[in-house]
Write an enzyme that holds these catalytic residues in place. Sequence first.
Site, PDB file in Angstrom:
ATOM      1  NE  ARG A   1       2.465   7.947  -7.099  1.00 53.68           N
ATOM      2  CZ  ARG A   1       2.802   7.008  -6.483  1.00 53.68           C
ATOM      3  NH1 ARG A   1       2.724   6.508  -5.283  1.00 53.68           N
ATOM      4  NH2 ARG A   1       2.861   5.677  -7.549  1.00 53.68           N
TER       5      ARG A   1
ATOM      6  CG  PHE B   1      -3.110   3.483  -8.686  1.00 54.06           C
ATOM      7  CD1 PHE B   1      -3.551   2.747  -8.066  1.00 54.06           C
ATOM      8  CD2 PHE B   1      -1.732   3.824  -8.691  1.00 54.06           C
ATOM      9  CE1 PHE B   1      -2.826   1.968  -7.085  1.00 54.06           C
ATOM     10  CE2 PHE B   1      -1.118   3.279  -7.378  1.00 54.06           C
ATOM     11  CZ  PHE B   1      -1.742   2.403  -6.780  1.00 54.06           C
TER      12      PHE B   1
ATOM     13  CD  GLN C   1       0.962   9.145  -1.770  1.00 50.53           C
ATOM     14  OE1 GLN C   1       1.016   8.422  -2.869  1.00 50.53           O
ATOM     15  NE2 GLN C   1       1.541   9.059  -0.932  1.00 50.53           N
TER      16      GLN C   1
ATOM     17  CG  ASN D   1       2.772   1.847   3.947  1.00 47.92           C
ATOM     18  OD1 ASN D   1       3.343   1.267   3.003  1.00 47.92           O
ATOM     19  ND2 ASN D   1       1.688   1.037   4.351  1.00 47.92           N
TER      20      ASN D   1
ATOM     21  CG  PHE E   1      -3.537   6.031  -1.423  1.00 53.20           C
ATOM     22  CD1 PHE E   1      -4.502   4.728  -2.183  1.00 53.20           C
ATOM     23  CD2 PHE E   1      -2.639   5.439  -0.453  1.00 53.20           C
ATOM     24  CE1 PHE E   1      -4.486   3.692  -1.789  1.00 53.20           C
ATOM     25  CE2 PHE E   1      -2.681   4.062  -0.194  1.00 53.20           C
ATOM     26  CZ  PHE E   1      -3.412   3.051  -0.772  1.00 53.20           C
TER      27      PHE E   1
ATOM     28  CG  LEU F   1      -2.095  -1.677  -3.810  1.00 57.92           C
ATOM     29  CD1 LEU F   1      -2.381   0.006  -3.932  1.00 57.92           C
ATOM     30  CD2 LEU F   1      -0.584  -1.837  -3.734  1.00 57.92           C
TER      31      LEU F   1
ATOM     32  CG  HIS G   1      -1.400   0.588   1.261  1.00 58.01           C
ATOM     33  ND1 HIS G   1      -0.281   1.427   1.626  1.00 58.01           N
ATOM     34  CD2 HIS G   1      -0.689  -0.117   0.041  1.00 58.01           C
ATOM     35  CE1 HIS G   1       0.485   1.422   0.758  1.00 58.01           C
ATOM     36  NE2 HIS G   1       0.250   0.580  -0.289  1.00 58.01           N
TER      37      HIS G   1
END
Length: 330
Positions: free
Chosen positions: A73, A78, A81, A135, A146, A155, A159
């Site tokens: 991904r 951004f 991952q 997660n 990531f 975020l 995380h």
Amino acid sequence: MSDDLDENPRAFLDVCIGDDGPTRRITIRLFHEDTPKAVDNFLMICRGDAGSINLTNPNRLIRLCYSGCTFHRVVDGFMIQSGDITLNDGRGGMSVLDQIRDEEFVGDPAEEKTFEDENLGWKSMNEAGLVCMANRGPDTNTSQFFITLDDCSFLDGKHTVFGKVETGLDVVRDIGKVKVGENNKPVEDVVIVDCGQYFPESPQLKSHHQPPPPRRPRSRSPSQRRHRRHRDHHHRRRSRSPRRHHSRSRSPRRHKRHRDDDEEEYTRDDPDAEERILREEREREGRRWDNMPSNSAADEPEVKFKGRGTMRYRERKRWGGAGDSYGRLN
């Protein structure tokens, strides 16, 4: 918080973009003091310490290591991952903390092995290059992670931040710019071809392997220089090849003799040369004695002794014969 570069372990990921792309390295500094479980889990997978497991869904043997995993991904601006060590498509992954090798799992391994979040919010995700646990909700950390490409502070508190890219941030940005398809999956595979724990060379170790500095020439007094020159000269004389010392014997095989013009020339191939030369020497000695003055009694010197009159002194002469070593009386 722990930002000391010397107290934290490091890991590396060697990444290849596309089938023909070069292998490029990313090194990550891990925050072990603040997130020990996440760091231990990440390092065990990087080193391959967890071994392999047999999965029944699907039925195959897999190695619990990031080597061979893809970045499944990618979202430009951004994050990127990776870390699905079981299914390699984003649906799998598992924790290897307290892992027992060759353990058989039934069902989805991602639901079987997880670990809880730790120290959420200790570091803001407001910069690029932060390595975080991925997660599916609280306390569902597996092996997926990531790396941020920009400010992701929205975020914070969701995380676990356990590392930061130390070198290779340009590689991370290049991965973020690859062409993607459905579900933000790259069209060309971006593969982790190798991984492990990274040990930077310490300054002490580096200086230990450097060659010692050249020695400065020692100053010497004039007497020491003279002694050195004499020693070197003596050493050069002894190191020469030894000279051949010829024997002083009068052997006809070693030395050329002076002969009269009427003598025959000596050659080494003549078997009778030695006998002929000895015969010529005897003849030459005989001619020399024949030319000497006679030794008659009238010619002998007179020796006078007081009160005894006149006595004649008869001198002993040497005979020049071939075999005689002493003379005889005339």
